[in-house]
Design an enzyme around this catalytic site. Structure first.
Site, PDB file in Angstrom:
ATOM      1  CD  GLU A  60     131.985 108.758  52.445  1.00  0.00           C
ATOM      2  OE1 GLU A  60     131.095 109.080  51.637  1.00  0.00           O
ATOM      3  OE2 GLU A  60     133.180 109.052  52.290  1.00  0.00           O
ATOM      4  CG  ASP A 117     135.898 107.142  55.923  1.00  0.00           C
ATOM      5  OD1 ASP A 117     136.124 106.005  55.449  1.00  0.00           O
ATOM      6  OD2 ASP A 117     135.499 108.098  55.225  1.00  0.00           O
TER       7      ASP A 117
END
Length: 348
Positions: A60, A117
């Site tokens: 991330e 993500d």
């Protein structure tokens, strides 16, 4: 075929909420703010340091760093962050990144699962930079990651298209209450670009179902989504996790508006539910009580951005002054400022 794909990706990038190719060298983040961010969080090796989490690095953070470097029109910094990412995290056989890298242990990779993500952020940043800076190698790498995401993490369940938080441990086959999702992993602005990189109708369905699910994930007195949600039946907080609107969930309204989703009822409900006297907080969903009030400008800017979009309210001076503190809120603040500067300059 390669030329056709490049044109398709360029068209998707041009429609993305981040700065379009024509404006790529007009930085959306000013040089002073980016220099301060780099000084605080960018290690010379190219890793983004999460100083609020034991100084680890993760997919991330690398994806955020690459996106911010792009928005700052800083190709050299982008390449530095991408070098660490591809050499230290892109170690899996399926084309996705391992999610966690710890400088204090050897081997440094302590968990080889991916974080979807993080993968989306990396692929999205590569596509933006590759299109703007005419780097076919970036676009090719982005395409490979998007194809891996489509194959490994997008699933159909209960008539919905879902994003598994990781390829392992969250599917119906992995957990009794599976599938389990994290609604803060839907990065709406990136989804059209993922669809150009790895063409499939599943991406548009993912976006639509993500918004629809948020409207059903209204738990507890404050009617907020949990960070981890079981979708075995009706949505409910997942087993084995605290039933809370936690740190990751704070970014959901920011992801919505950056993705061009300006549903006033949805945004207002989230803003009101997650706030204590106007300040964002983590929330115990069972009682509705705040657990931690988040006064850092990087957290507060999420509410400031929503107020701008919903009511046209100008950002307070505190939101405009960037002084990096912890990696996560500082990242959110730059993403919020870049969005307002591009899409809603009247709120500055």
């Amino acid at each position: 075929m390669r030329r056709w794909r490049s044109l398709l990706i360029a068209a998707a990038v041009a429609l993305a909420p981040a700065s379009p190719p024509a404006l790529a060298q007009q930085a959306m983040i000013n040089a002073g703010a980016w220099s301060a961010y780099k000084a605080k969080f960018l290690d010379p090796s190219g890793r983004i340091v999460d100083n609020g989490n034991g100084n680890i690095s993760h997919s991330e953070g690398q994806g955020y760093g690459m996106l911010l470097a792009y928005l700052s029109a800083s190709p050299a910094d982008f390449e530095q962050i991408w070098y660490f990412t591809r050499t230290e995290l892109l170690l899996r056989d399926d084309g996705l990144a391992v999610w966690k890298w710890d400088p204090n242990v050897k081997p440094h990779v302590t968990d080889t699962n991916n974080a979807s993500d993080g993968d989306i952020l990396i692929a999205y940043a590569l596509a933006l930079a590759g299109t703007a800076w005419k780097r076919e190698d970036y676009i090719l790498a982005a395409s490979r990651m998007a194809q891996a995401l489509l194959a490994e993490t997008l699933v159909r369940s209960g008539g919905r298209t879902l994003l598994l938080p990781g390829s392992e441990g969250f599917a119906a086959a992995d957990r009794e209450d599976g599938p389990v999702v994290n609604p803060s992993y839907w990065i709406y602005e990136a989804i059209p670009v993922m669809a150009a990189l790895a063409p499939s109708d599943a991406w548009e369905k993912l976006s639509q179902d993500g918004v629809a699910l948020l409207k059903t994930m209204q738990f507890g007195p404050r009617k907020l989504p949990a960070e981890w949600v079981s979708l075995k039946g009706q949505p409910q907080p997942a087993e084995g996790f605290d039933a809370e609107f936690a740190y990751n969930a704070i970014r959901i309204p920011l992801y919505l508006v950056r993705g061009g989703i300006e549903d006033k009822a949805l945004l207002t409900g989230l803003k009101q539910g997650m706030s204590m006297d106007g300040v964002p907080a983590t929330i115990d969903l069972t009682t509705g009580r705040p657990k931690t009030v988040l006064r850092d400008p990087g957290y507060r800017i999420v509410n400031d951005v929503v107020a701008c979009v919903v009511d046209g309210t100008k950002l307070p001076v505190s939101a405009l002054q960037f002084a990096p503190t912890l990696y996560y809120p500082s990242t959110l603040q730059l993403l919020g400022l870049a969005y307002i500067g591009e899409k809603h300059p009247e709120c500055l």
